[in-house]
Design an enzyme around this catalytic site. Structure first.
Site, short mmCIF file in Angstrom:
data_model
loop_
_atom_site.label_atom_id
_atom_site.label_comp_id
_atom_site.label_asym_id
_atom_site.label_seq_id
_atom_site.Cartn_x
_atom_site.Cartn_y
_atom_site.Cartn_z
N ARG A 61 70.97 17.43 5.71
CA ARG A 61 70.07 16.87 6.77
C ARG A 61 70.02 15.64 6.80
NH1 ARG A 61 64.37 16.44 7.57
NH2 ARG A 61 63.73 17.34 9.70
N HIS A 65 70.76 13.57 10.27
CA HIS A 65 69.87 12.61 10.94
C HIS A 65 70.31 11.26 11.04
CE1 HIS A 65 66.08 15.35 10.98
NE2 HIS A 65 67.31 15.96 11.41
N VAL A 69 71.62 8.81 14.75
CA VAL A 69 70.79 7.80 15.23
C VAL A 69 71.64 6.48 15.04
CG1 VAL A 69 68.77 6.25 14.94
CG2 VAL A 69 68.54 8.72 14.38
N ASN A 93 61.79 12.88 10.79
CA ASN A 93 61.95 12.63 9.39
C ASN A 93 60.61 12.82 8.50
OD1 ASN A 93 64.88 12.27 9.97
ND2 ASN A 93 64.37 10.26 10.55
N HIS A 192 72.26 25.61 9.14
CA HIS A 192 70.80 26.20 8.78
C HIS A 192 71.14 27.47 8.09
CE1 HIS A 192 68.44 23.98 12.12
NE2 HIS A 192 68.71 23.11 11.19
#
Length: 317
Positions: A61, A65, A69, A93, A192
């Site tokens: 994860r 993330h 970005v 976050n 997931h």
């Protein structure tokens, strides 16, 4: 029943893809400057996942993330300071991104072996792959040669990371903005199959959504009340919490996706057929997931003489 997957076949196919997808990155980038880096990362990840299996999902994860970005540049690892605002306290976050200490440990060991050579961005990319493998998932060749960002963007983290409440069209658009197509999105959502989510991310799903198995909703409500308990955890995959497999998609077939955004992949839309295929074909899911991870790992890398090689992943040099 899940079909058998040969991880070496997946590895070979994705190795070819990794070598061609971004000419600036190379699987052999550290072959002469830090030849043991991959083993250092692998050993540390094995220790971390053995201590806490959830850590494989947490590191994966973090990488996702990071890449969404401003590219895979290690910016998510930077701490806030009095004069610098990082991404750790962005809404997606805050109080949920975890695993930073594992990356710190790996960085310390890599620095001891090859001082000022391997970027934090590359360490995170390798650690994400190894975490998946350690939990039974596919392997892939990680293209290397990223450098670390000197900046971060909390605002971009707030807008660019897909929401657990997102619709299918919003998910497709979010991934398309990063150069990933709908098939990539559906495959990457299969991450997931491991990890857990906090109550506040799925409360509206279990109390308001209608496309949900009633028994599943009732089970989740026992630990996620209408109010309070925001940080209470539930497994994203109710079947095999710490095993990377295609059970995630089987859950969707039974309307047991934990997040609203999960069930959107099988809710009468454009991804229904692919989600159904993955639910029955573990080998195809593994192959597509590995290929999509290589594509994601090539989002906006900093290369050449740009950026830096951080000595400490939490702060710029």
């Amino acid at each position: 029943m899940a079909s058998f997957t040969n991880p070496f076949v997946v590895f070979a196919i994705v190795s070819i893809l990794a070598c061609s997808i971004n000419a600036q990155l190379s699987a052999n980038f550290y072959v002469s400057t830090c030849p043991n880096v991959q083993n250092i990362v692998r050993v540390a990840m094995r220790q971390a996942v053995t201590r806490e299996p959830r850590m494989g999902a947490s590191i994966l994860r973090l990488f996702f993330h990071d890449c969404f970005v401003n590219g895979c540049d290690g910016s998510i690892l930077l701490d806030d300071t009095a004069t610098f605002t990082g991404e750790k306290n962005a809404l997606p976050n805050q109080n949920s991104a975890r695993g930073f200490e594992v990356i710190d440990t790996i960085k310390t060991r890599v620095e001891a072996a090859c001082n000022a050579t391997v970027s934090c961005a590359d360490i995170l990319a390798l650690a994400a792959r190894d975490g998946v493998v350690l939990l039974g998932g596919p392997s892939w060749t990680v293209p290397l040669g990223r450098r670390d960002a000197r900046t971060a963007s909390q605002s971009a983290a707030n807008t660019d990371i897909p929401s657990p409440l997102a619709s299918l069209s919003a998910l497709i658009s979010s991934f398309a903005a990063k150069g990933l197509n709908a098939r990539d999105m559906t495959a990457l959502s299969g991450s997931h199959t491991i990890g857990q989510a906090q109550c506040f991310t799925f409360r509206s799903r279990i109390y308001n959504d209608t496309n949900i198995d009633s028994n599943f909703a009732a089970t989740r409500r026992t630990t996620c009340p209408v109010s309070g308990g925001n940080s209470n955890l539930a497994p994203l995959d109710i079947q095999t919490v710490n095993r990377f497999d295609n059970d995630y998609y089987q859950n969707l077939m039974n309307r047991r996706g934990l997040l609203h955004s999960d069930q959107e992949l099988f809710n009468g839309g454009s991804q229904d057929a692919l989600a159904r295929t993955y639910s029955a074909n573990n080998a195809l899911f593994f192959r597509d997931f590995a290929a999509a991870m290589v594509k994601m790992s090539n989002i906006g890398p900093i290369t050449g003489t740009n950026g830096e090689i951080r000595r400490n992943c939490r702060v710029v040099n």
